[in-house]
Every structure is written in structure tokens, then in C-alpha cells.
Design a protein around this motif. Structure first.
Motif, PDB file in Angstrom:
ATOM      1  N   GLY A   1       3.842 -10.775  17.789  1.00  0.00           N
ATOM      2  CA  GLY A   1       4.827 -11.466  16.970  1.00  0.00           C
ATOM      3  C   GLY A   1       4.848 -11.050  15.518  1.00  0.00           C
ATOM      4  N   THR A   2       3.903 -10.204  15.084  1.00  0.00           N
ATOM      5  CA  THR A   2       3.869  -9.773  13.686  1.00  0.00           C
ATOM      6  C   THR A   2       4.962  -8.740  13.433  1.00  0.00           C
ATOM      7  OG1 THR A   2       1.475 -10.150  13.558  1.00  0.00           O
ATOM      8  CG2 THR A   2       2.465  -8.745  11.866  1.00  0.00           C
ATOM      9  N   LEU A   3       5.805  -9.008  12.441  1.00  0.00           N
ATOM     10  CA  LEU A   3       6.899  -8.112  12.100  1.00  0.00           C
ATOM     11  C   LEU A   3       6.538  -7.186  10.950  1.00  0.00           C
ATOM     12  CD1 LEU A   3       9.903 -10.624  12.295  1.00  0.00           C
ATOM     13  CD2 LEU A   3       9.073  -9.049  14.061  1.00  0.00           C
ATOM     14  N   PHE A   4       5.712  -7.676  10.020  1.00  0.00           N
ATOM     15  CA  PHE A   4       5.309  -6.879   8.865  1.00  0.00           C
ATOM     16  C   PHE A   4       4.122  -7.555   8.206  1.00  0.00           C
ATOM     17  CE2 PHE A   4       9.227  -9.330   7.818  1.00  0.00           C
ATOM     18  CZ  PHE A   4       8.622 -10.372   7.141  1.00  0.00           C
ATOM     19  N   TYR A   5       3.419  -6.811   7.345  1.00  0.00           N
ATOM     20  CA  TYR A   5       2.360  -7.401   6.530  1.00  0.00           C
ATOM     21  C   TYR A   5       2.145  -6.550   5.290  1.00  0.00           C
ATOM     22  CZ  TYR A   5      -1.013  -4.107   8.727  1.00  0.00           C
ATOM     23  OH  TYR A   5      -1.683  -2.986   9.177  1.00  0.00           O
ATOM     24  N   LYS A   6       1.561  -7.156   4.256  1.00  0.00           N
ATOM     25  CA  LYS A   6       1.397  -6.522   2.950  1.00  0.00           C
ATOM     26  C   LYS A   6       0.459  -5.324   3.043  1.00  0.00           C
ATOM     27  CE  LYS A   6       1.731  -6.528  -1.671  1.00  0.00           C
ATOM     28  NZ  LYS A   6       1.228  -5.158  -1.884  1.00  0.00           N
ATOM     29  N   HIS A   7       0.803  -4.263   2.351  1.00  0.00           N
ATOM     30  CA  HIS A   7      -0.080  -3.117   2.246  1.00  0.00           C
ATOM     31  C   HIS A   7      -1.364  -3.530   1.546  1.00  0.00           C
ATOM     32  CE1 HIS A   7      -1.524   0.888   1.013  1.00  0.00           C
ATOM     33  NE2 HIS A   7      -0.821   1.350   2.027  1.00  0.00           N
ATOM     34  N   SER A   8      -2.490  -2.902   1.880  1.00  0.00           N
ATOM     35  CA  SER A   8      -3.779  -3.323   1.343  1.00  0.00           C
ATOM     36  C   SER A   8      -3.917  -3.093  -0.153  1.00  0.00           C
ATOM     37  CB  SER A   8      -4.915  -2.584   2.076  1.00  0.00           C
ATOM     38  OG  SER A   8      -4.779  -1.180   1.898  1.00  0.00           O
ATOM     39  N   ASP A   9      -3.088  -2.206  -0.730  1.00  0.00           N
ATOM     40  CA  ASP A   9      -3.147  -1.986  -2.175  1.00  0.00           C
ATOM     41  C   ASP A   9      -2.410  -3.124  -2.877  1.00  0.00           C
ATOM     42  OD1 ASP A   9      -2.996  -1.167  -4.793  1.00  0.00           O
ATOM     43  OD2 ASP A   9      -2.612   0.935  -4.301  1.00  0.00           O
ATOM     44  N   PRO A  10      -3.127  -4.044  -3.562  1.00  0.00           N
ATOM     45  CA  PRO A  10      -2.465  -5.195  -4.190  1.00  0.00           C
ATOM     46  C   PRO A  10      -1.635  -4.819  -5.397  1.00  0.00           C
ATOM     47  CG  PRO A  10      -4.768  -5.131  -4.826  1.00  0.00           C
ATOM     48  CD  PRO A  10      -4.575  -4.032  -3.813  1.00  0.00           C
TER      49      PRO A  10
END
Length: 401
Positions: A99-108
Motif C-alpha cells: 500500500g505504500t505509494l511513496f516515502y521521503k528520501h533519506s537525505d533530509p
């Protein structure tokens, strides 16, 4: 509280024989590393897009350095190289969660970068110009987000290694399969985190760099032995077995330690800490270790602890913050280095850096230890605290482990 909010959004070694007896070995991110041409490689403890490069020296000394793959790539330990993320099976990839569509890149520090999940496969993406990435809503209008894409501003590997005891020398791997020793240009020293002779003026000729503050906790006293005789204000801090014990609502304050015109453009903070595991369940969220916001203002220097991570942050013209993993050893060592160009962190021996342009923002506040505005207080022991505002000998800021 921009820095603190950014930091908070970052989400959440074996045995050896000695003298005929078995002793417990200190764990390391280089344990069980794969060796190629005398250099070890391991996956990063929690980030698919990073890996650990390990340099080996006599007497079993190891210097680990964190490297980052190009944007859109994951580290493949089986092939010892970075590959497009869709070809790498990484257990930390959130696209594996149904169900995951996207997530933040690890570089903040990249406000527009994210991972797009297509049938469970990750693809590195960036939001259009004028938009930034939101962890729930995806790309949304954000005029202040001006990061460029693709993000190819990292060093994916390094065919050089430092020389023990010789900061101005390095060894270069050649096509004929051998390591050849080289010298850095005059006035420079080799930095393994940059894979280059980049520490300009690491030693100031004719001058010995001494710490501005060096705290000891002997004989039940809290004292600055740097020679500058800074007054240390203690609020609820006690001394236990030669270290300072913090209860979660206590702190040390160095009010007079503030930026001055005599600073040499660098800030170095060295310390080590030990958590009180008996009270771990009572501590929630991010714990402040060192900040320069004792008077309640937003700090421009942050060293904080989250479970299994140390978070480092600096507010400057271009601000930076990043997490580094903690290995499972009683005492954890932390070195924080901010110069005019970069923020460097060295935690439990392993190092990483990122661009952080400009001088630290002046807060008009002194330093506090064991606490931070808006964060939980630290619970446990802190010892060997030194703060430099000059460039000391390489041995002071080494990454030996």
C-alpha cells in the motif's frame, strides 16, 4: 524551531582471543565486511542508499567511512556497488510495505526528493520546480524549496585510503593492483570522508590549538581544565564514577562560550556518553546532548540522540542535519566538526559529512549539555567533553575505532 523540526523529522560488535582468554570484542559497523583489494565494504545499518567503506591498519585498527550512492541508487552488497534501486533487494526499502505509494528520501536536506513505489519497486523522483515533498500528501506547492534534481552531489566510492600517523599523506589504488603512497599539497591534509586532501590548514604553523573548554568530573567536582576557567553552571547534574550523570531534567550550562572575532572558522565538539538503560522506557523521543541554545532561542548547533542514532545539525547559510547509527557498545564517542564549508560527524569511529556553507548562525546563547529546547533531556552519563574553536592536530579529530 526550523532546525529542531527538521531534525525531529528524521525517522525514526563477536569475540577475540587475548592472552589465552576470550574477551568480548567491541562491535563495529565493519564487522563481517567483504574485502576487496584490502578495503572492506558493508551495507549501511539502516539506509539503503548508503554503505560503509572500511580501511584496515596494523594492530587491528579500522577506520570506517560512510558513503552515499548517486540519487536513485541502492547499495548492493553482493556486487559491492551502487545500482538502480529497482535492481536491489534492500530490507529497509519502505516500498516493500503493501500500500505504500511513496516515502521521503533519506537525505533530509533535499526538500523535493522522494521514492516512488510502483508495484513495490522504488524509483528516485523529485517534485517539480516550486513544489516540495510532503510525507503524507506527496508533492505540494512550496516556493521555498529550490533544491535541484538529480542529486548527484555525493562521492559513491573512494580508491584512496589514509596513512596511519601521516595526515598529509594518502595511498592511491592503481590499475596494476597496488597501493601507491602520495603526498597532499602544502597546507592540506587527507580527509577520508572527502576522499581528498581537503582539510586546508589543519595545523596552524607556530601555534598549538587548545580546547576552549575541557570538562572533568573528578573528585565529585565539575571543572573546566582548559585554562580558560569558564564557569560551569550545574542544574541537577551529579558526578558518578568520574562522569556527569543527567536525570532527564538536568543540564550543564557554559554561558560565556559564544562566537568571537578570534574564532578560526571551525567548531569541534568531542564527547562520549553512556545511556542509563534502567530508565530507557521512561525516555521518549529525541534527547538533547549538546546545543548552543541555553537561553531558550533556536540553536544553530545540535547533537541529539534517538534510538540507535545520533542526529547532528548546523544552522548556517546552507543548513544541514543528518543521522549516524550507533553501534552496541557501552560508551559511545561523538565528534562534531563544522567549518566554513561542511558539517562532519564521527560517531563510534565511523564518519560522514555533507555540505554546510557559511558560518554558524549566532544565537547569542552559550552552550548547554544534556538538554535542548523542545527536546527531552538526556538520561545517563556524559564524559570527556571538549570544545574547540580552532584546528587541532589530526589525532584530536581522528576516526580511529
Amino acid at each position: 524551531m526550523r532546525l529542531i523540526l527538521l531534525v525531529i523529522t528524521v525517522l525514526t560488535l563477536q569475540t577475540v582471543l587475548s592472552q589465552g582468554q576470550r574477551k568480548k570484542k567491541v562491535p563495529s559497523v565493519c564487522d563481517k565486511a567483504k574485502i576487496r583489494y584490502g578495503v572492506g565494504f558493508n551495507p549501511h545499518p539502516f539506509d539503503c542508499s548508503q554503505f560503509v567503506q572500511c580501511f584496515y591498519y596494523p594492530r587491528r585498527r579500522v577506520e570506517p567511512v560512510y558513503r552515499t550512492c548517486d540519487f536513485g541508487e541502492f547499495w548492493d552488497q553482493s556486487k559491492l556497488r551502487c545500482l538502480p534501486a529497482k535492481y536491489v533487494n534492500c530490507k529497509f526499502d519502505k516500498c516493500k510495505i503493501p500500500g505504500t505509494l511513496f516515502y521521503k528520501h533519506s537525505d533530509p536536506n533535499k526538500c523535493n526528493a522522494y521514492w516512488q513505489c510502483v508495484n513495490g519497486i522504488p524509483y528516485g523522483q523529485c517534485c517539480p520546480e516550486g513544489e516540495g515533498f510532503h510525507p503524507v500528501r506527496g508533492c505540494i506547492p512550496n516556493p521555498s524549496c529550490k533544491d535541484m534534481c538529480p542529486l548527484k552531489d555525493r562521492l559513491p566510492g573512494c580508491n584512496r585510503k589514509p596513512v596511519s600517523g601521516a595526515p598529509t599523506k594518502f595511498e592511491q589504488y592503481t590499475d596494476n593492483g597496488i597501493w601507491e603512497r602520495e603526498n597532499c599539497p602544502s597546507g592540506a591534509a587527507y580527509d577520508p570522508t572527502d576522499c581528498d586532501c581537503s582539510l586546508k590548514g589543519i595545523i596552524v604553523p607556530g601555534r598549538r590549538c587548545k580546547p576552549d573548554v575541557k570538562l572533568t568530573f573528578d573528585r565529585d567536582q565539575i571543572k573546566d581544565i582548559s585554562g580558560n576557567n569558564y564557569r560551569i553552571y550545574s542544574e541537577g547534574v551529579s558526578v558518578y564514577r568520574g562522569a556527569a550523570y543527567f536525570r532527564g531534567n538536568s543540564r550543564l550550562v557554559i554561558d560565556r562560550l559564544r562566537p568571537s572575532k578570534n574564532d578560526e572558522g571551525v567548531l569541534i565538539i568531542k564527547m562520549r556518553f553512556r545511556e542509563d538503560k534502567r530508565r530507557r522506557r521512561f525516555v521518549r523521543g529525541l534527547q538533547g546532548l549538546v546545543t548552543n541554545g541555553h537561553c531558550g532561542k533556536e540553536p544553530s548547533v545540535v547533537i541529539a540522540k534517538l534510538q540507535n542514532k545520533i542526529l547532528l545539525g548546523a544552522e548556517a547559510n546552507i543548513s544541514r542535519q543528518f543521522p549516524l547509527p550507533i553501534v552496541n557498545k557501552p560508551w559511545k564517542e561523538v565528534i562534531y566538526i563544522k567549518d566554513d564549508y561542511k558539517l562532519t560527524g564521527r560517531v563510534c569511529g565511523a564518519a560522514f559529512n555533507d555540505w554546510c556553507i557559511g558560518k554558524l548562525r549566532d544565537t547569542n546563547c552559550g552552550y548547554q549539555i544534556g538538554a535542548a529546547p523542545g527536546l527531552a533531556g538526556f538520561v545517563g552519563l556524559i564524559d570527556d567533553i571538549s570544545i574547540y574553536r580552532c584546528k587541532p592536530l589530526d589525532a584530536v579529530i581522528n576516526i580511529n575505532y
